[in-house]
Design a protein around this motif. Structure first.
Motif, PDB file in Angstrom:
ATOM      1  N   ALA A 208      -6.259   5.925   8.089  1.00 46.33           N
ATOM      2  CA  ALA A 208      -6.326   6.514   6.744  1.00 46.33           C
ATOM      3  C   ALA A 208      -4.928   6.678   6.166  1.00 46.33           C
ATOM      4  CB  ALA A 208      -7.042   7.855   6.793  1.00 46.33           C
ATOM      5  N   LYS A 209      -3.940   6.906   7.017  1.00 49.78           N
ATOM      6  CA  LYS A 209      -2.592   7.138   6.511  1.00 49.78           C
ATOM      7  C   LYS A 209      -1.942   5.858   6.005  1.00 49.78           C
ATOM      8  CE  LYS A 209      -1.824  11.376   9.123  1.00 49.78           C
ATOM      9  NZ  LYS A 209      -1.262  12.054  10.312  1.00 49.78           N
ATOM     10  N   VAL A 210      -2.322   4.696   6.551  1.00 55.04           N
ATOM     11  CA  VAL A 210      -1.679   3.467   6.066  1.00 55.04           C
ATOM     12  C   VAL A 210      -2.414   2.854   4.873  1.00 55.04           C
ATOM     13  CG1 VAL A 210      -0.721   2.936   8.337  1.00 55.04           C
ATOM     14  CG2 VAL A 210      -2.856   1.844   7.607  1.00 55.04           C
ATOM     15  N   THR A 211      -3.574   3.396   4.527  1.00 54.82           N
ATOM     16  CA  THR A 211      -4.266   2.860   3.355  1.00 54.82           C
ATOM     17  C   THR A 211      -4.101   3.764   2.146  1.00 54.82           C
ATOM     18  OG1 THR A 211      -6.273   4.007   4.020  1.00 54.82           O
ATOM     19  CG2 THR A 211      -6.046   1.703   4.712  1.00 54.82           C
ATOM     20  N   GLY A 212      -3.492   4.921   2.314  1.00 57.70           N
ATOM     21  CA  GLY A 212      -3.381   5.864   1.215  1.00 57.70           C
ATOM     22  C   GLY A 212      -4.652   6.661   0.986  1.00 57.70           C
TER      23      GLY A 212
ATOM     24  N   HIS B  88      -2.657  -5.527   4.413  1.00 54.04           N
ATOM     25  CA  HIS B  88      -1.374  -6.181   4.209  1.00 54.04           C
ATOM     26  C   HIS B  88      -0.641  -6.240   5.548  1.00 54.04           C
ATOM     27  CE1 HIS B  88       2.729  -6.767   2.737  1.00 54.04           C
ATOM     28  NE2 HIS B  88       2.219  -7.097   1.570  1.00 54.04           N
ATOM     29  N   PRO B  89       0.176  -7.261   5.783  1.00 46.73           N
ATOM     30  CA  PRO B  89       0.934  -7.332   7.045  1.00 46.73           C
ATOM     31  C   PRO B  89       1.699  -6.052   7.362  1.00 46.73           C
ATOM     32  CG  PRO B  89       1.152  -9.391   5.874  1.00 46.73           C
ATOM     33  CD  PRO B  89       0.343  -8.493   4.988  1.00 46.73           C
ATOM     34  N   VAL B  90       2.243  -5.374   6.369  1.00 50.12           N
ATOM     35  CA  VAL B  90       2.979  -4.145   6.712  1.00 50.12           C
ATOM     36  C   VAL B  90       2.011  -3.070   7.217  1.00 50.12           C
ATOM     37  CG1 VAL B  90       4.905  -4.603   5.159  1.00 50.12           C
ATOM     38  CG2 VAL B  90       3.010  -3.189   4.352  1.00 50.12           C
ATOM     39  N   GLN B  91       0.792  -3.041   6.654  1.00 42.06           N
ATOM     40  CA  GLN B  91      -0.169  -2.055   7.137  1.00 42.06           C
ATOM     41  C   GLN B  91      -0.557  -2.359   8.573  1.00 42.06           C
ATOM     42  OE1 GLN B  91      -2.842  -2.668   3.756  1.00 42.06           O
ATOM     43  NE2 GLN B  91      -2.656  -0.508   3.221  1.00 42.06           N
ATOM     44  N   ARG B  92      -0.770  -3.625   8.863  1.00 42.07           N
ATOM     45  CA  ARG B  92      -1.123  -4.002  10.229  1.00 42.07           C
ATOM     46  C   ARG B  92       0.020  -3.677  11.198  1.00 42.07           C
ATOM     47  NH1 ARG B  92      -3.243 -10.016  10.341  1.00 42.07           N
ATOM     48  NH2 ARG B  92      -2.928  -9.585  12.552  1.00 42.07           N
ATOM     49  N   ALA B  93       1.236  -3.975  10.786  1.00 42.67           N
ATOM     50  CA  ALA B  93       2.375  -3.703  11.663  1.00 42.67           C
ATOM     51  C   ALA B  93       2.564  -2.203  11.869  1.00 42.67           C
ATOM     52  CB  ALA B  93       3.646  -4.312  11.071  1.00 42.67           C
TER      53      ALA B  93
END
Lengths: 734, 162
Positions: A208-212, B88-93
């Motif tokens: 959840a934190k990396v998707t906003g 996005h690649p940054v999200q995956r990383a």
């Protein structure tokens, strides 16, 4: 008449003497004993199902009564549950507990590095209880004895015939109804399958934190929600005298109400900016309050010049005859003084709350470490029963570090919401935070020691002065004032080098004016006490002509702390190649941490840390290139999460040590430009090694790794420049 | 005024000098972009992309953005198939290396890193540090940032090859 009065006076005098001689030291001793605050001794919930629910879909919802602040505690505790209950990781759905579910007397909050260590055994017990309840229910339906039922991976099945099976979800509702008390736990000594504890399971809160999509306190939006702005005083402790512009403010665009209560004025508006602009138009007059400057703070927080005795200060630790030995040595004793600055916790998400005060209940949405205390605060402010106050802890918190404990927005939002009968958000700004956040007490340290001919320390005395970090906590503050002992200020001041025969640690309570916000803060006195003591150890090592690492090892004994501290010191040295020359242009310094008694001590004891810092010159600036941290924190539940905790603690302590001081030219920092914190470009490489991490039980990781950072860097700087630095923050330019 | 956010046209009724940050958070329900900056220093947690450039939403008046593409963290993942998001690649990383702790600075880090990789698909460590230095982190995620950007670059290269 006279005789009776004399007897009465004598009686009161004797009672007072007895009180001072016996009761006060006992209170002091107890205030250092972690058991008094029950921080690390939670009670089990009345029913294991308070923390766990299994749906027909066989997904397990865990209502964790600890707050996920970014320390990874939800994931770590889910791992413990999963092992005990025999779960598939994909079945787990972790929820943040609140006052409605999870938090109760026995687990009131989250902090002090205790979230994982204090719940480790209770979570195991709850897991076992649920497992056995499921087993009993399956046995009943299968018509076999419980011994013939296997429980694993979400299924209960007859051991002899795996086709006869139920999912946990099939059984849960009835198992819950039939549960009638703690089951026989002898079966449970070994978890179903130790599968997850010890593995770097991915953090459950990160997607959840990396998707906003993660909803933090500041992101909460309720239907009909309005925005509140609250007036702040121009000086600490100033009282509101007059609100000249209330009518003018009420007429401004979007303003719904101007709320004036005793000692409080705020504006509620449709839009955030409208509330702020109306607040600025209120024409406020204040009186009173304190003016204080850095010089006065320094004068106040100073250990007495004459060497302290128990009459002047509170005795933290004593062995042998330290004072006598040192007084006898006179000028031959080594002596040093250290001072440390006031620093701010400054989580990047400022304190915030959304309050919805309805006729019969209050609902609060807030990021907080202490949901039950927030409920009490609001109940007290609104004069309602605490049972009518629900605190929904938002599941994502943008950092806290002790800040989201005593923060005011919850009560402020509640007052405003009650006035307008709609949900109101009060969100502090960074500027308000810089001015009004509780901050770490400044400290002053005076150390003395003697060295004998063979380079051994004969006597070691550490006198420290602090303003009382617990002083602003209700009830605890009264104890501090009465006993003149502050358990938070003296954290980490005890001397682990038991080969030193004469040892003394004395605390001088030097309170600052009450309105100055000193208080709750990650690690409290631990890093500053260790900065002073370990810088002094380094000075003594140099005076003895000894290698600083070997010098420390030589003064440890085979007591539990000594053995473990020796092991982490050796591990740090080994990992940092201490016995090899440093790379060209770089030098190293070492420091050992101390036990922080509140920090979630497991049965092995409190977490111990040692750090080697590697520094070098870059132009005219000193640069910290690497920190090597060896940590004994007992059982490591999640190695990657644990490593992140050490990295984070080390970097925050480095930021405090290199950059942070609330005092600037002309007063206290009121903007971020005046209060720099560590940036990516200045961050060193960090190498983490865990010692003895496979066995036993977990102890705390949130605070202990902050302990030796400042000293290790200061000692490295000495090795680099020959200059001993005696105050924090350190000077990094030559 | 009409804005273009994450590929969607939206109508805004607000003063032209209102910072984009509050329009996103309070009016559009896009709370991924975070507050925390003060007037003297932008700490980077409010970073969005305006025509591909990392931009401080805390100090960009919404009136300046009419007719320009704005992307927030909510728009970082790409949807190739309706209803199915591709991170996005940054999200995956960031997930692979478990970079976030509290997560407050994460959107700012992700937006800044995605812009960097658009312009420099194979950045040096120094280029990474220079670009990412503008996003402050209090929890201490710094040791994982450079490795995560490098990993994102790898993932992006793999995706381009496919």
């Amino acid at each position: 008449m006279t005789g009776r009065r004399l007897v009465l006076a004598a009686g009161v005098g004797v009672a007072a003497l007895a009180f001072r001689a016996f009761v006060v030291p006992e209170l002091q001793r107890r205030s250092i004993d972690p058991g008094v605050f029950g921080v690390s001794a939670p009670r089990l919930p009345d029913s294991p199902f308070a923390w766990c629910e299994i749906g027909h879909d066989n997904r397990i919802r865990l209502f964790i009564p600890k707050v996920e602040l970014g320390q990874g505690v939800h994931t770590a505790l889910a791992q413990v549950f999963a092992d005990e209950l025999g779960l598939d990781w994909a079945q787990i759905d972790v929820r943040q507990g609140g006052t409605e579910r999870g938090f109760a007397l026995g687990v009131i909050g989250s902090g002090g590095s205790t979230s994982v260590s204090s719940l480790y055994l209770p979570v195991k017990e709850v897991g076992v209880a649920i497992r056995e309840a499921l087993r009993a229910e399956a046995a009943s339906r299968l018509g076999v004895s419980p011994d013939e039922v296997s429980v694993d991976e979400g299924m209960c099945f007859a051991t002899t015939d795996a086709d006869r099976r139920f999912t946990y979800g099939d059984l849960f509702a009835q198992a819950q109804r039939s549960w009638d008390g703690p089951t026989d736990r002898t079966r449970s000594a070994v978890p179903t399958r130790p599968t997850f504890v010890g593995r770097p399971m991915p953090r459950v809160d990160l997607p959840a934190k990396v998707t906003g999509r993660a909803v933090f306190g500041s992101d909460v939006r309720r239907p009909g929600m309005l925005f509140g702005a609250v007036a702040r005083p121009p000086r600490y402790g100033a009282k509101l005298r007059q609100v000249a512009g209330a009518e003018r403010a009420r007429a401004m665009p979007g303003v719904v109400a101007v709320v004036r209560e005793r000692g409080f004025v705020g504006v509620v508006a449709n839009r955030r900016r409208q509330a702020a602009e109306a607040l600025a138009a209120l024409g406020l007059a204040w009186h009173g309050g304190i003016e204080i400057d850095a010089a006065e703070v320094e004068r106040t927080v100073t250990a007495p010049a004459a060497e302290g005795t128990i009459r002047r200060g509170g005795l933290v630790e004593t062995a042998g005859r330290a004072k006598r030995t040192l007084d006898g040595a006179g000028g031959r004793a080594h002596r040093a003084e250290y001072r440390t600055s006031m620093v701010l916790p400054l989580p990047l998400e400022q304190p915030v709350a959304v309050a919805d005060v309805r006729r019969d209940r209050v609902v609060l949405h807030t990021p907080t470490q202490v949901p039950l205390i927030k409920a009490l605060q609001v109940a007290f402010a609104l004069r309602c029963h605490p049972k009518r106050v629900e605190v929904a802890v938002v599941p994502y918190v943008g950092g806290s570090f002790g800040r989201k404990v005593a923060d005011p927005p919850v009560v402020e939002a509640a007052r405003l919401s009650r006035a307008v009968r709609r949900p109101v958000q009060v969100a502090w700004t960074m500027e308000e935070e810089l001015r009004f956040s509780r901050r770490r007490s400044p400290t002053h340290h005076v150390l003395r020691a003697t060295l004998d001919g063979s380079g051994r320390i004969g006597a070691f005395e550490h006198r420290l002065a602090g303003a009382g970090s617990m002083r602003t906590v209700p009830l605890a503050g009264a104890v501090v004032d009465l006993t003149r002992m502050d358990v938070a200020d003296v954290g980490g001041a005890t001397i682990p080098y038991l080969a030193i025969p004469n040892r003394s640690v004395v605390y001088h309570y030097t309170p600052l004016p009450g309105p100055l916000p000193i208080g709750g803060f990650r690690s409290y006195g631990l890093p500053v006490n260790v900065f002073a003591a370990e810088s002094f150890m380094d000075e003594l090592a140099r005076a003895a002509g000894a290698d600083p690492l070997a010098f420390r090892l030589r003064h440890l004994e085979a007591d539990p702390v000594g053995r473990r501290l020796g092991a982490v010191l050796r591990a740090a040295g080994e990992a940092a190649d201490w016995s090899e020359p440093a790379p060209a242009g770089r030098v190293r310094g070492v420091a050992a941490g101390r036990p922080l008694s509140l920090a979630g001590a497991g049965p092995n004891g409190a977490t111990l840390v040692a750090t080697v810092a590697e520094v070098g010159m870059e132009g005219d600036r000193i640069r910290v290139h690497r920190l090597t941290c060896a940590v004994d924190a007992g059982l490591i539940v999640n190695p990657d999460g644990a490593r992140a905790q050490v990295e984070g603690a080390a970097l925050m302590a480095l930021s405090w040590a290199l950059l942070e001081d609330v005092w600037v030219e002309g007063g206290m920092a009121s903007s971020l430009r005046d209060y720099p914190i560590l940036r990516l470009a200045d961050a060193p490489a960090i190498d983490v090694r865990f010692v003895n991490g496979q066995t036993g039980e977990p102890s705390g990781l949130g605070e202990p790794p902050t302990a030796p950072i400042a000293a290790a860097v200061a000692n490295a700087i000495f090795a680099l420049t020959g200059e001993r630095q005696c105050s924090l923050p350190l000077r990094m330019t030559s | 005024m009409k804005l273009n956010i994450n590929g969607l046209a939206v109508d805004i009724n607000a003063p032209a000098d209102e910072p984009l940050l509050w329009i996103l958070r309070d009016d559009l329900g896009l709370t991924g972009t975070k507050p925390g900056c003060d007037p003297t220093l932008c700490i980077g947690v409010c970073t969005v992309l305006v025509e591909g450039d990392p931009t401080s939403a805390c100090r960009t008046p919404v009136g300046d953005l009419v007719g320009r593409d704005v992307v927030t963290v909510e728009g970082l993942a790409t949807g190739e198939v309706i209803g199915e998001e591709r991170p996005h690649p940054v999200q995956r990383a960031w997930l692979e290396l478990q970079v976030p702790q509290c997560g407050w600075c994460t959107p700012g880090q992700l937006m800044t890193a995605s812009a960097l990789l658009e312009q420099h698909p194979d950045p040096s460590d120094d280029e990474i540090i220079e670009a990412m230095d503008g996003v402050l982190c209090r929890c201490g995620s710094y040791p994982r940032v450079v490795p995560a950007v490098r990993r994102a670059a790898e993932i992006a290269a793999e995706e381009r090859r496919r």
